[in-house]
Design an enzyme around this catalytic site. Sequence first.
Site, PDB file in Angstrom:
ATOM      1  N   GLU A 199       0.821  -1.225   0.000  1.00 60.41           N
ATOM      2  CA  GLU A 199       0.000   0.000   0.000  1.00 60.41           C
ATOM      3  C   GLU A 199       0.845   1.261   0.000  1.00 60.41           C
ATOM      4  O   GLU A 199       2.040   1.234   0.263  1.00 60.41           O
ATOM      5  CB  GLU A 199      -0.913   0.019   1.211  1.00 60.41           C
ATOM      6  CG  GLU A 199      -0.240  -0.384   2.522  1.00 60.41           C
ATOM      7  CD  GLU A 199       1.061   0.263   2.832  1.00 60.41           C
ATOM      8  OE1 GLU A 199       1.069   1.527   2.897  1.00 60.41           O
ATOM      9  OE2 GLU A 199       2.074  -0.448   3.026  1.00 60.41           O
TER      10      GLU A 199
ATOM     11  N   GLU B 141       4.447  -0.531   0.525  1.00 61.36           N
ATOM     12  CA  GLU B 141       4.276  -0.626  -0.943  1.00 61.36           C
ATOM     13  C   GLU B 141       4.143  -2.074  -1.415  1.00 61.36           C
ATOM     14  O   GLU B 141       3.786  -2.327  -2.551  1.00 61.36           O
ATOM     15  CB  GLU B 141       5.455   0.023  -1.709  1.00 61.36           C
ATOM     16  CG  GLU B 141       5.694   1.467  -1.417  1.00 61.36           C
ATOM     17  CD  GLU B 141       6.917   2.022  -2.158  1.00 61.36           C
ATOM     18  OE1 GLU B 141       7.560   1.293  -2.935  1.00 61.36           O
ATOM     19  OE2 GLU B 141       7.226   3.211  -1.954  1.00 61.36           O
TER      20      GLU B 141
END
Lengths: 357, 357
Positions: free
Chosen positions: A175, A318
Site C-alpha cells: 500500500e 508498498e
Amino acid sequence: MNKIKETIRKISVIDQGFVNKTQERLDNLTKPLGSLGRLEELAKQICGITGKTNPSVENKVIFTLAADHGVTEEGVSAFPKEVTAQMVYNFLNGGAGINVLANHTGARVVVVDIGVASDLKPDKKLIIKKAGYGTKNMARCPAMIREEAIKAIETGIEIFEEELNKGIDIIGIGEMGIGNTTAASAMTAVFTKEPIENITGRGAGIDDKSLKNKIEIIKKALAVNKPDADDPIDVLAKVGGFEIGGLCGIILAAASHKIPVVIDGFISGAAALIAFKIEPKTKDYMIAAHSSVESGHKYILKHIGLKPLLDLNLRLGEGTGAALGIGLAEAAIKILTQMATFKSAGVSEKKKQDPIL
Amino acid sequence: MNKIKETIRKISVIDQGFVNKTQERLDNLTKPLGSLGRLEELAKQICGITGKTNPSVENKVIFTLAADHGVTEEGVSAFPKEVTAQMVYNFLNGGAGINVLANHTGARVVVVDIGVASDLKPDKKLIIKKAGYGTKNMARCPAMIREEAIKAIETGIEIFEEELNKGIDIIGIGEMGIGNTTAASAMTAVFTKEPIENITGRGAGIDDKSLKNKIEIIKKALAVNKPDADDPIDVLAKVGGFEIGGLCGIILAAASHKIPVVIDGFISGAAALIAFKIEPKTKDYMIAAHSSVESGHKYILKHIGLKPLLDLNLRLGEGTGAALGIGLAEAAIKILTQMATFKSAGVSEKKKQDPIL
C-alpha cells in the site's frame, strides 16, 4: 455486503491431504529430513492452499493500493499528504522500491487508486476504482461511514477477480497512503488491546515530539469513535482506510480462489487482521513476508498467529517485503518440484543409528 | 605458504568513501530515510568492498567444495560416508538443493572435489583438485598434517582465481562432506572456548545417543590433538577438513580481489572463522546469509561479528542459504541503482517537523 458474504462462503480450510503428500515428497528428496526448514513449511502450505502437488508460481502479482487519510491534518506524518499521489505516479513510472523489488522477483505490480483524495491523471497502468476521496479525520469523526468500508472491501474483491482472469498463482499485498500507520496502529489497538504507546511507531520517520502527538491523536480517535472490536467492519470504517479495506477484500478473494497471499508489513498486516477477524480461515492462506520496524506489527502477527519469513528492518511498505517473500515462496516450490529423490539420484539414505562406540 | 601470504597482502580495508557515497545516494531515493533497512546496509557494504558506486551483481558464483572426513568411522554422522561422493554426482546432475536454489538466484555452481576419499568419475562440470583423499580420524590423530591444510587453502585460492577469469561479481560458499559438522564444532570450540555441548548439533539428523557420542568424540579429538587457538592453520589441520580449508582460501582470494563473499551455514562459517583468524580484514568482505539450526553457528557469527540475513531453520549446507543470501544482495544493489530519486520522480521530501497541535 452480498459480495463479501458470497466470497467468504467460498473460503474453505486448506487441504491437509496435500500438506501430507507434500511432506512425503519432501522427505524423499536428497537432503537430510527437514533440513530446508521454513522453505519446506512454505511448500507444504502452498500445496495445501492450492490443492496441488505441483503448484505453479509463474504468475506473481503484487497489489499496491493507494489512498489518503484525513488524519494527516493532525500532523501525524513526516511527509506531506500530496506524496500519496506523487508516489502513485512514481509506481507508474517504475521508479519506486516496489517496482525494483517486484522486477527482481518477477512479479507484476497492479497499482490501484482506491481512495486518493485527488483525481489522478489517467494511465493505462493505473486502475482507478475509488471507494472514496480519502478518509475523514478520525480524530474528529469516523474515517469512513460503514457503507464506504464495505465498498472498499468489495472493491478489493473486484480488483482481485479482474486480475485473476489474466492468471495469478500467488499474490503479495502492499500500500501507499500518507498517514496510514496511524490508522493501522488504531486498528491494532482495538483488536489486541495493547497500550497505544506499544503499537505506535515513527511511520516514515517522525521525531519524538510528533510521535507523542501521534499517540495522542490515536487515543482521541478511539475515544471519539469507540470502534467495536467484535465488528471488524466497524473498526475498519471508524479508524481504518480505503486501501486497508481494499487489501482486506483482496485477501478474502484470494483465499476464496485458493491463492496464497504474501502479506507485506504493518499496514498490510492491519488489512490481514480485518480479514482474519471477518473469516479466521483466511489465516492459513497468509504468508507473513517480514517483521516490520513498526512496533505494532509484531502484535498483529502474534494475534493472527503468523511467523514472518524475513527480519530485515524494513518499513517502506508498498509491498516491498512481500516481493522478497514471494521470492522465498517460489524457491520453496522449486525445491519441492525440481530436486532429485534419493532413489532417482542413487544417493544412500540415512543409516539406522547404531554408532560404533 | 607463499601463495597465502601473497593473497593476504592484497587484502585491504574496504573503502569508507564508497560507503558514504552510497549512503548519500540511498538517502535521495524515493523512500523514507533508511526504510529499506538491511538492504541498504548490504548495498553500502558491497559498494565499499568493490570500490564502485554502481557494482554489478550479474556474475554470481557459488563454490561447493566436497571432501571426506575420517572421523566418520566414529559414528558421528547420520549418513554413510559414501554419500559425499554420491552427492557430488547429484550436484553434477543438477538434482541437489544447491542446484535448485542457485538456479533460482541465477548463480552458477562450481563443484570441486578437494578431498573426497575416492576417485570420482571425470565430468566436465567437476573440478578435481584434491588436496588429499579425505582427512584422517581426528579422534586418533591430526585430521591433516600442516602441509595438507596449507595445500587446501592454496587450492581454494587457485580455484577462485581460475573462476575469476570467467567473471565474478559476488560469490557464495558451500560444502558437502559427511562428518563435517563434527569438524566445524571442534574448530568452533577451539576459537570460542564454548563448552562442546553448546556448539555441537545433530548435523544431518543424529539421535540423542549419537549426539552424546559425537560430543565425546570431539572432546577426544581436542584432547588428542591440542590445537593451538593462536595458530589458525594448526586448528584447521588438526580438527578441520579439506573443504573447510579450501573455502577459507576462497574467502581470502575473494577479499584480495574485492569480491563480496556470502557465507552459508555452520561449516562455511567455520571456514570464515579460519579466514578471519588468518586476516581479520576479511570480515568486512563477508555477508552472513542465514542463521543455521546447528547450535555452534551463532557462536561463530558472534565471534566474527556478523549478523545473518535470514533465519529460515536451514541446515542443509551445500551453499543453499548462500544462494538465498545472494538474492538479497542483488535486490539491495538493484534498489541502489534502479530506484528514482525524489528529484527525478517529482516527489516531495520529508517536511520540517512541526505538527499542527
